[in-house]
Write a protein that holds these residues in place. Sequence first.
Motif, PDB file in Angstrom:
ATOM      1  N   GLU A 157       0.928  -1.005  -0.122  1.00 10.30           N
ATOM      2  CA  GLU A 157       0.078   0.006   0.010  1.00 10.30           C
ATOM      3  C   GLU A 157       0.861   1.390   0.035  1.00 10.30           C
ATOM      4  OE1 GLU A 157      -2.710   1.940   3.047  1.00 10.30           O
ATOM      5  OE2 GLU A 157      -3.641   0.121   2.633  1.00 10.30           O
ATOM      6  N   PHE A 158       0.573   2.262  -0.792  1.00 13.92           N
ATOM      7  CA  PHE A 158       1.213   3.394  -0.925  1.00 13.92           C
ATOM      8  C   PHE A 158       0.021   4.636  -0.500  1.00 13.92           C
ATOM      9  CE2 PHE A 158       3.429   1.012  -3.681  1.00 13.92           C
ATOM     10  CZ  PHE A 158       4.868   1.688  -3.796  1.00 13.92           C
ATOM     11  N   ASN A 159       0.576   5.487   0.314  1.00 13.20           N
ATOM     12  CA  ASN A 159      -0.308   6.896   0.794  1.00 13.20           C
ATOM     13  C   ASN A 159       0.239   8.046   0.037  1.00 13.20           C
ATOM     14  OD1 ASN A 159      -0.259   4.916   3.239  1.00 13.20           O
ATOM     15  ND2 ASN A 159      -2.510   5.840   2.891  1.00 13.20           N
ATOM     16  N   VAL A 160      -0.719   8.750  -0.514  1.00 12.34           N
ATOM     17  CA  VAL A 160      -0.371   9.894  -1.240  1.00 12.34           C
ATOM     18  C   VAL A 160      -1.007  11.144  -0.879  1.00 12.34           C
ATOM     19  CG1 VAL A 160      -0.232  10.834  -3.838  1.00 12.34           C
ATOM     20  CG2 VAL A 160      -0.451   8.199  -3.233  1.00 12.34           C
ATOM     21  N   ILE A 161      -0.403  12.148  -0.520  1.00 12.11           N
ATOM     22  CA  ILE A 161      -0.929  13.554  -0.161  1.00 12.11           C
ATOM     23  C   ILE A 161      -0.252  14.498  -1.221  1.00 12.11           C
ATOM     24  CG2 ILE A 161      -1.326  15.330   1.508  1.00 12.11           C
ATOM     25  CD1 ILE A 161      -2.767  13.147   2.398  1.00 12.11           C
ATOM     26  N   ASP A 162      -1.245  15.302  -1.986  1.00 11.96           N
ATOM     27  CA  ASP A 162      -0.761  16.449  -2.921  1.00 11.96           C
ATOM     28  C   ASP A 162       0.514  16.068  -3.609  1.00 11.96           C
ATOM     29  OD1 ASP A 162      -1.199  18.737  -4.158  1.00 11.96           O
ATOM     30  OD2 ASP A 162       0.110  19.917  -2.212  1.00 11.96           O
ATOM     31  N   GLY A 282      -2.116  16.229   5.541  1.00 10.05           N
ATOM     32  CA  GLY A 282      -3.303  16.291   4.693  1.00 10.05           C
ATOM     33  C   GLY A 282      -4.232  15.247   5.005  1.00 10.05           C
ATOM     34  N   PHE A 283      -4.680  15.067   6.149  1.00 10.84           N
ATOM     35  CA  PHE A 283      -5.563  13.938   6.358  1.00 10.84           C
ATOM     36  C   PHE A 283      -6.880  13.860   5.643  1.00 10.84           C
ATOM     37  CE2 PHE A 283      -9.026  11.835   8.869  1.00 10.84           C
ATOM     38  CZ  PHE A 283      -8.703  10.394   9.136  1.00 10.84           C
ATOM     39  N   ASP A 284      -7.471  14.928   5.480  1.00 12.27           N
ATOM     40  CA  ASP A 284      -8.728  15.086   4.620  1.00 12.27           C
ATOM     41  C   ASP A 284      -8.609  14.914   3.188  1.00 12.27           C
ATOM     42  OD1 ASP A 284      -7.881  17.589   4.221  1.00 12.27           O
ATOM     43  OD2 ASP A 284      -9.562  18.497   4.621  1.00 12.27           O
ATOM     44  N   GLN A 285      -7.600  14.823   2.680  1.00 14.49           N
ATOM     45  CA  GLN A 285      -7.095  14.737   1.237  1.00 14.49           C
ATOM     46  C   GLN A 285      -6.516  13.408   0.661  1.00 14.49           C
ATOM     47  OE1 GLN A 285      -4.753  17.505  -0.632  1.00 14.49           O
ATOM     48  NE2 GLN A 285      -4.410  18.379   1.455  1.00 14.49           N
ATOM     49  N   GLY A 286      -6.047  12.626   1.608  1.00 13.68           N
ATOM     50  CA  GLY A 286      -5.007  11.505   1.319  1.00 13.68           C
ATOM     51  C   GLY A 286      -5.649  10.457   0.497  1.00 13.68           C
ATOM     52  N   VAL A 287      -5.045   9.722  -0.314  1.00 13.45           N
ATOM     53  CA  VAL A 287      -5.212   8.642  -1.123  1.00 13.45           C
ATOM     54  C   VAL A 287      -4.388   7.454  -0.888  1.00 13.45           C
ATOM     55  CG1 VAL A 287      -5.484   7.868  -3.382  1.00 13.45           C
ATOM     56  CG2 VAL A 287      -6.260  10.117  -2.993  1.00 13.45           C
ATOM     57  N   SER A 288      -4.893   6.328  -0.641  1.00 11.45           N
ATOM     58  CA  SER A 288      -4.324   4.903  -0.538  1.00 11.45           C
ATOM     59  C   SER A 288      -4.206   4.475  -2.208  1.00 11.45           C
ATOM     60  CB  SER A 288      -4.788   3.973   0.452  1.00 11.45           C
ATOM     61  OG  SER A 288      -4.632   4.581   1.691  1.00 11.45           O
ATOM     62  N   VAL A 289      -3.018   3.918  -2.362  1.00  9.91           N
ATOM     63  CA  VAL A 289      -2.987   3.174  -3.630  1.00  9.91           C
ATOM     64  C   VAL A 289      -2.629   1.693  -3.440  1.00  9.91           C
ATOM     65  CG1 VAL A 289      -1.613   3.112  -6.036  1.00  9.91           C
ATOM     66  CG2 VAL A 289      -2.441   5.234  -4.893  1.00  9.91           C
ATOM     67  N   THR A 298      -7.293   2.359  -5.997  1.00 17.39           N
ATOM     68  CA  THR A 298      -7.265   3.456  -4.996  1.00 17.39           C
ATOM     69  C   THR A 298      -8.478   3.732  -4.117  1.00 17.39           C
ATOM     70  OG1 THR A 298      -8.367   5.076  -6.377  1.00 17.39           O
ATOM     71  CG2 THR A 298      -5.932   4.824  -6.686  1.00 17.39           C
ATOM     72  N   THR A 299      -8.391   4.228  -2.825  1.00 17.00           N
ATOM     73  CA  THR A 299      -9.374   4.500  -2.079  1.00 17.00           C
ATOM     74  C   THR A 299      -8.898   5.520  -1.324  1.00 17.00           C
ATOM     75  OG1 THR A 299     -10.785   3.353  -0.195  1.00 17.00           O
ATOM     76  CG2 THR A 299      -8.435   2.889  -0.288  1.00 17.00           C
ATOM     77  N   PRO A 300     -10.166   6.245  -0.454  1.00 16.62           N
ATOM     78  CA  PRO A 300      -9.663   7.510   0.503  1.00 16.62           C
ATOM     79  C   PRO A 300      -8.791   6.838   1.507  1.00 16.62           C
ATOM     80  CG  PRO A 300     -12.152   7.412  -0.127  1.00 16.62           C
ATOM     81  CD  PRO A 300     -11.411   6.176  -0.714  1.00 16.62           C
ATOM     82  N   ALA A 301      -7.948   7.590   1.950  1.00 18.46           N
ATOM     83  CA  ALA A 301      -7.013   7.170   2.943  1.00 18.46           C
ATOM     84  C   ALA A 301      -7.469   7.141   4.494  1.00 18.46           C
ATOM     85  CB  ALA A 301      -5.698   7.826   3.044  1.00 18.46           C
TER      86      ALA A 301
END
Length: 338
Positions: A157-162, A282-289, A298-301
């Motif tokens: 799993e990867f997490n992506v913020i901006d 950026g908790f309210d905008q993060g994505v998990s890949v 993908t999904t919201p983190a």
Amino acid sequence: MSKGQPFIGIVQGDACGIGPELLPKLLQGLEENEKNRVLVISDRRVLAAGCAVSGLEVPCKALHERAAIDPHCGEIQLLDVPCLDPAGIVPGTVSADAGRAVLETFGLAIDLAKAGTVDGICFMPFNKAAMHLAGIGVEDELTWAKARLGVTSRASEFNVIDGMWNARVTSHVPLKDVAGRLTIELIVEAIVLADQTLKRAGYANPRIAVAALNPHAGDGGAIGKEEIDTIAPAVEKAALQEIEVHGPFPSDTLYLKVRDGQYDCALSMYHDQGQIAIKLLGFDQGVSVLGGLPVPITTPAHGTAFDIVGTNTANVRAARNAFRMVVAMAQGRAHRHA
């Protein structure tokens, strides 16, 4: 890889969480060209419950079998999977029935991707406890998806913020076991996967920064030798594969380097080392890949947020970012959050 607007499957998520509320909010906010290439995979009653909470109505073409799916029909399609009556569950609680519905809808989405029907998958948040009650039988949804897709190589799993990416060497393991699990080979595998995943996401030459395990990167071995014996040799070995990778860096400053644009991706040694930093950014905008799979997923983190279920206060930003991210990955281009 899709050259035009890819056809994306959107999965309902855990019906006891905020997924049903997020779903109509996400669908309503899509551009027309995006709506025309979306397949919602959900029990229609779950979607209706989400519409009732959000106060939104989302017109969909209802389908009752896979054979009726038309990627070019020109409107949102809903593949109705009669797997869960929302009247039979308690919102904001862990439910085996909700977990079973997740496995059925997510499994169907994976099968559609494997068959080439959809180009990518975006799912609303799942609840791991519910999936375990439902009998998932493995660690998490990534491991389950990997097995269903027949993948035998490393996935993570990867997490992506901006535009800031975070990768992991170890994930859902006890902290006391992390040091013992670290090997040169495992860290090299994680670096290679990070490089491959970011390239698939449109980065021509990803810049990867590797975290140390110990405070102050071990202070030359005074407070731990994992950096000297394991992490640094792994970085050197991975660099021989023409990967732009550097480290190990002390983790208390590493994420500032990623935030400031010196690197595209941080590689953490364990779950919370990266998660705390990236969620604070950026908790309210993060994505998990889900990286390492043949289809972008993908999904919201942020998770299922049981504490706000039914209040119509769930922020759709992360779900929208997750959708745009999977579209970009299906097209092989880089994407920064709006």
